[in-house]
Design a protein around this motif. Structure first.
Motif, PDB file in Angstrom:
ATOM      1  N   UNK A   5       0.990  -1.184  -0.160  1.00 57.47           N
ATOM      2  CA  UNK A   5       0.254   0.251   0.155  1.00 57.47           C
ATOM      3  C   UNK A   5       0.854   1.307  -0.106  1.00 57.47           C
ATOM      4  N   UNK A   6       2.029   1.257   0.744  1.00 54.98           N
ATOM      5  CA  UNK A   6       2.799   2.262   0.408  1.00 54.98           C
ATOM      6  C   UNK A   6       3.308   2.383  -0.775  1.00 54.98           C
ATOM      7  N   UNK A   7       4.000   1.532  -0.777  1.00 55.26           N
ATOM      8  CA  UNK A   7       4.857   2.042  -2.139  1.00 55.26           C
ATOM      9  C   UNK A   7       3.194   2.024  -3.256  1.00 55.26           C
ATOM     10  N   UNK A   8       2.251   1.807  -3.456  1.00 58.70           N
ATOM     11  CA  UNK A   8       1.663   2.144  -4.501  1.00 58.70           C
ATOM     12  C   UNK A   8       1.058   3.982  -4.331  1.00 58.70           C
ATOM     13  N   UNK A   9       1.014   4.134  -2.740  1.00 58.11           N
ATOM     14  CA  UNK A   9       0.673   5.315  -2.471  1.00 58.11           C
ATOM     15  C   UNK A   9       1.969   6.459  -2.879  1.00 58.11           C
ATOM     16  N   UNK A  64     -10.674   5.699 -11.446  1.00 56.26           N
ATOM     17  CA  UNK A  64     -12.686   6.544 -11.861  1.00 56.26           C
ATOM     18  C   UNK A  64     -11.785   7.301 -12.758  1.00 56.26           C
ATOM     19  N   UNK A  65     -12.910   7.482 -13.220  1.00 55.32           N
ATOM     20  CA  UNK A  65     -14.026   7.912 -14.631  1.00 55.32           C
ATOM     21  C   UNK A  65     -14.059   9.608 -14.854  1.00 55.32           C
ATOM     22  N   UNK A  66     -13.527  10.567 -15.216  1.00 54.14           N
ATOM     23  CA  UNK A  66     -13.912  11.790 -15.072  1.00 54.14           C
ATOM     24  C   UNK A  66     -12.252  12.413 -15.083  1.00 54.14           C
ATOM     25  N   UNK A  67     -11.205  11.587 -13.610  1.00 54.99           N
ATOM     26  CA  UNK A  67     -10.505  11.995 -12.632  1.00 54.99           C
ATOM     27  C   UNK A  67     -10.365  12.448 -11.859  1.00 54.99           C
ATOM     28  N   UNK A  68      -9.387  13.280 -11.208  1.00 58.79           N
ATOM     29  CA  UNK A  68      -9.265  13.574  -9.750  1.00 58.79           C
ATOM     30  C   UNK A  68      -8.625  14.738  -9.448  1.00 58.79           C
ATOM     31  N   UNK A  69      -9.455  15.449  -8.708  1.00 62.19           N
ATOM     32  CA  UNK A  69      -9.782  17.403  -8.712  1.00 62.19           C
ATOM     33  C   UNK A  69      -8.205  17.150  -7.009  1.00 62.19           C
ATOM     34  N   UNK A  70      -8.106  16.591  -6.564  1.00 57.00           N
ATOM     35  CA  UNK A  70      -6.530  16.748  -5.749  1.00 57.00           C
ATOM     36  C   UNK A  70      -6.324  15.050  -5.656  1.00 57.00           C
ATOM     37  N   UNK A  71      -4.555  15.800  -5.517  1.00 52.98           N
ATOM     38  CA  UNK A  71      -3.622  14.831  -4.984  1.00 52.98           C
ATOM     39  C   UNK A  71      -4.377  13.695  -4.158  1.00 52.98           C
ATOM     40  N   UNK A  72      -4.984  14.488  -2.650  1.00 48.49           N
ATOM     41  CA  UNK A  72      -5.412  13.184  -1.715  1.00 48.49           C
ATOM     42  C   UNK A  72      -6.108  12.337  -2.607  1.00 48.49           C
ATOM     43  N   UNK A  74      -6.790  11.466  -5.393  1.00 41.50           N
ATOM     44  CA  UNK A  74      -5.608  10.554  -6.449  1.00 41.50           C
ATOM     45  C   UNK A  74      -5.259   9.668  -5.538  1.00 41.50           C
ATOM     46  N   UNK A  75      -4.751   9.740  -4.782  1.00 39.54           N
ATOM     47  CA  UNK A  75      -3.556   8.116  -4.240  1.00 39.54           C
ATOM     48  C   UNK A  75      -4.897   7.876  -3.089  1.00 39.54           C
ATOM     49  N   UNK A  76      -5.307   8.292  -1.834  1.00 39.40           N
ATOM     50  CA  UNK A  76      -6.252   7.289  -1.223  1.00 39.40           C
ATOM     51  C   UNK A  76      -7.876   6.927  -2.438  1.00 39.40           C
ATOM     52  N   UNK A  77      -8.598   6.969  -3.256  1.00 41.61           N
ATOM     53  CA  UNK A  77      -9.394   7.009  -3.770  1.00 41.61           C
ATOM     54  C   UNK A  77      -8.190   5.469  -4.782  1.00 41.61           C
ATOM     55  N   UNK A  78      -7.451   5.794  -5.735  1.00 45.11           N
ATOM     56  CA  UNK A  78      -6.588   4.885  -6.457  1.00 45.11           C
ATOM     57  C   UNK A  78      -6.305   3.583  -5.612  1.00 45.11           C
ATOM     58  N   UNK A  79      -5.117   3.489  -4.971  1.00 49.60           N
ATOM     59  CA  UNK A  79      -5.080   3.166  -3.919  1.00 49.60           C
ATOM     60  C   UNK A  79      -5.863   1.735  -3.543  1.00 49.60           C
TER      61      UNK A  79
END
Length: 90
Positions: A5-9, A64-72, A74-79
Motif C-alpha cells: 500500500x505504501x509503495x502504491x501511494x 475513476x471516470x472523469x479524473x481526480x480533483x486533488x492529489x489526496x 487521486x492517491x487515496x481513492x486509486x490506491x
C-alpha cells in the motif's frame, strides 16, 4: 500488505507531482483548465508503474471516470481501488 500500500501511494503521489495540471490562481480561464488536474486518460498511464509494483496487469476500470480533483483524492481513492481489485483476485 501495508508495504505494498505504501509503495502504491508513493508511486501515485509522484505521478501526481509530475503530471497534474493545476491552474494558477482563480477559476478556469481556458478550456484546458476546465479539465481535472489529472483526467482519467492521463491517470491510465500510472497503471504501467502500478503493474510493476503489484506484479500483475491492472484493468483500466480501477481508474475513476472523469479524473481526480486533488492529489489526496487521486492517491487515496486509486490506491483503495487497486488494493480492492487485488483482494478480489486472490
Amino acid at each position: 500488505m501495508a508495504s505494498l500500500e505504501n509503495q502504491i501511494k508513493t508511486a501515485l503521489a509522484q505521478f501526481w507531482d509530475e503530471h497534474a495540471l493545476v491552474p494558477d490562481g482563480g477559476g478556469p480561464s481556458t478550456v484546458d483548465e476546465l479539465l481535472e488536474p489529472i483526467e482519467s486518460m492521463t491517470a491510465v498511464e500510472v497503471l504501467a508503474t502500478l503493474d510493476k509494483i503489484v506484479g500483475k496487469k491492472l484493468p483500466n476500470s480501477v481508474i475513476q471516470a472523469g479524473g481526480y480533483k486533488t492529489k489526496e483524492e487521486f492517491v487515496i481513492r486509486l490506491s483503495a481501488r487497486v488494493l480492492s481489485h487485488l483482494a478480489t483476485k486472490k
